[in-house]
Design a protein around this motif. Structure first.
Motif, short mmCIF file in Angstrom:
data_model
loop_
_atom_site.label_atom_id
_atom_site.label_comp_id
_atom_site.label_asym_id
_atom_site.label_seq_id
_atom_site.Cartn_x
_atom_site.Cartn_y
_atom_site.Cartn_z
N ILE A 8 49.36 41.85 36.64
CA ILE A 8 49.60 41.08 37.86
C ILE A 8 48.40 41.18 38.79
O ILE A 8 48.01 40.19 39.42
N GLU A 9 47.77 42.35 38.85
CA GLU A 9 46.57 42.50 39.69
C GLU A 9 45.49 41.52 39.24
O GLU A 9 44.83 40.88 40.06
N ARG A 10 45.32 41.37 37.95
CA ARG A 10 44.30 40.46 37.44
C ARG A 10 44.67 39.00 37.70
O ARG A 10 43.80 38.17 37.95
N ILE A 11 45.96 38.69 37.68
CA ILE A 11 46.38 37.34 38.05
C ILE A 11 46.03 37.09 39.51
O ILE A 11 45.46 36.06 39.85
N VAL A 12 46.36 38.05 40.37
CA VAL A 12 46.12 37.90 41.80
C VAL A 12 44.63 37.80 42.11
O VAL A 12 44.20 36.94 42.88
N VAL A 13 43.82 38.64 41.50
CA VAL A 13 42.40 38.71 41.84
C VAL A 13 41.56 37.77 40.97
O VAL A 13 40.81 36.94 41.49
N VAL A 14 41.68 37.89 39.67
CA VAL A 14 40.77 37.20 38.75
C VAL A 14 41.18 35.76 38.48
O VAL A 14 40.37 34.84 38.65
N LEU A 15 42.40 35.55 38.07
CA LEU A 15 42.81 34.18 37.73
C LEU A 15 42.84 33.26 38.94
O LEU A 15 42.56 32.08 38.83
N SER A 16 43.14 33.82 40.10
CA SER A 16 43.13 32.98 41.31
C SER A 16 41.71 32.48 41.59
O SER A 16 41.52 31.38 42.10
N THR A 17 40.71 33.27 41.24
CA THR A 17 39.32 32.88 41.48
C THR A 17 38.79 31.97 40.37
O THR A 17 38.23 30.91 40.64
N TYR A 18 38.94 32.39 39.12
CA TYR A 18 38.32 31.67 38.02
C TYR A 18 39.14 30.52 37.46
O TYR A 18 38.59 29.61 36.84
N ASN A 48 42.02 29.17 39.33
CA ASN A 48 42.83 28.57 40.40
C ASN A 48 44.32 28.71 40.10
O ASN A 48 45.11 27.79 40.31
N PHE A 49 44.71 29.86 39.58
CA PHE A 49 46.09 30.15 39.22
C PHE A 49 46.65 31.18 40.17
O PHE A 49 46.03 32.22 40.39
N TRP A 50 47.79 30.91 40.73
CA TRP A 50 48.43 31.81 41.68
C TRP A 50 49.85 32.09 41.23
O TRP A 50 50.45 31.30 40.50
N ILE A 51 50.40 33.18 41.72
CA ILE A 51 51.82 33.43 41.49
C ILE A 51 52.57 32.46 42.40
O ILE A 51 52.34 32.45 43.61
N PRO A 52 53.42 31.64 41.84
CA PRO A 52 54.13 30.65 42.67
C PRO A 52 54.99 31.32 43.74
O PRO A 52 55.61 32.36 43.48
N VAL A 58 33.44 41.96 36.35
CA VAL A 58 33.78 42.36 34.99
C VAL A 58 34.25 41.16 34.17
O VAL A 58 33.88 41.00 33.01
N TYR A 59 35.06 40.31 34.77
CA TYR A 59 35.66 39.20 34.03
C TYR A 59 34.84 37.92 34.06
O TYR A 59 35.22 36.93 33.43
N GLU A 60 33.71 37.91 34.75
CA GLU A 60 32.90 36.70 34.86
C GLU A 60 32.50 36.13 33.50
O GLU A 60 32.65 34.94 33.24
N CYS A 61 32.01 36.98 32.61
CA CYS A 61 31.57 36.48 31.30
C CYS A 61 32.74 35.93 30.48
O CYS A 61 32.57 34.98 29.72
N TYR A 62 33.93 36.51 30.65
CA TYR A 62 35.11 35.99 29.94
C TYR A 62 35.52 34.63 30.50
O TYR A 62 35.87 33.72 29.76
N ALA A 63 35.45 34.51 31.82
CA ALA A 63 35.83 33.25 32.46
C ALA A 63 34.91 32.12 32.03
O ALA A 63 35.32 30.97 31.93
N LEU A 64 33.65 32.46 31.74
CA LEU A 64 32.67 31.46 31.33
C LEU A 64 32.53 31.38 29.81
O LEU A 64 31.64 30.69 29.30
#
Length: 139
Positions: A19-29, A31-35, A83-89
């Motif tokens: 959930i932390e990665r959803i809140v921090v990483v997915l919201s940035t890379y 544009n996914f948020w917890i509804p 850390v997740y930048e390379c995965y996002a790209l």
């Protein structure tokens, strides 16, 4: 307030990093948020963030971490994004190769290369006739 009721369990410990990665990483890379309709999950996350052990585990990086790992950012959220930048790209293999070849503590060679590529691209634009390019600072 926990996943399985009033008792803090392994389920909470296991799910928190996801959930932390959803809140921090997915919201940035992504544009996914917890509804907002998942208010119970949002409340759970806030409760978890207040636990002393979670605050310690999610604190900003220590000096030892900065000296040990190949990332530059000190704040927890910025570190996770780095850390997740390379995965996002979709460039995790390139990151791994760069790190294997030139990695060193406190230096993100993947980000260094990305900045060099951006600089070269900016200079190439200037060389194609835009000699007064305001975006370029050529030293």
């Amino acid at each position: 307030p926990y996943l399985c009721g009033d008792q803090f369990t392994l389920a909470d410990i296991y799910i928190f990093p996801v959930i932390e990665r959803i809140v921090v990483v997915l919201s940035t890379y992504r544009n996914f948020w917890i509804p907002p309709s998942l208010s119970h999950l949002i409340h759970w996350y806030k409760v978890m963030c207040e636990r002393p052990a979670i605050r310690v585990a999610t604190a900003d990086r220590t000096e030892e971490s900065m000296r040990t790992y190949c990332y530059e950012k000190e704040s927890r959220n910025e570190y996770l994004l780095e850390v997740y930048e390379c995965y996002a790209l979709h460039e995790e293999e390139q990151f791994q190769q760069l790190n294997d070849d030139d990695g060193r503590a406190g230096v993100n060679v993947y980000r260094e290369l990305s900045e060099e590529v951006e600089d070269r691209e900016r200079m190439a634009i200037c060389e194609r006739g835009k000699s007064s390019c305001e975006q370029c600072v050529i030293s």
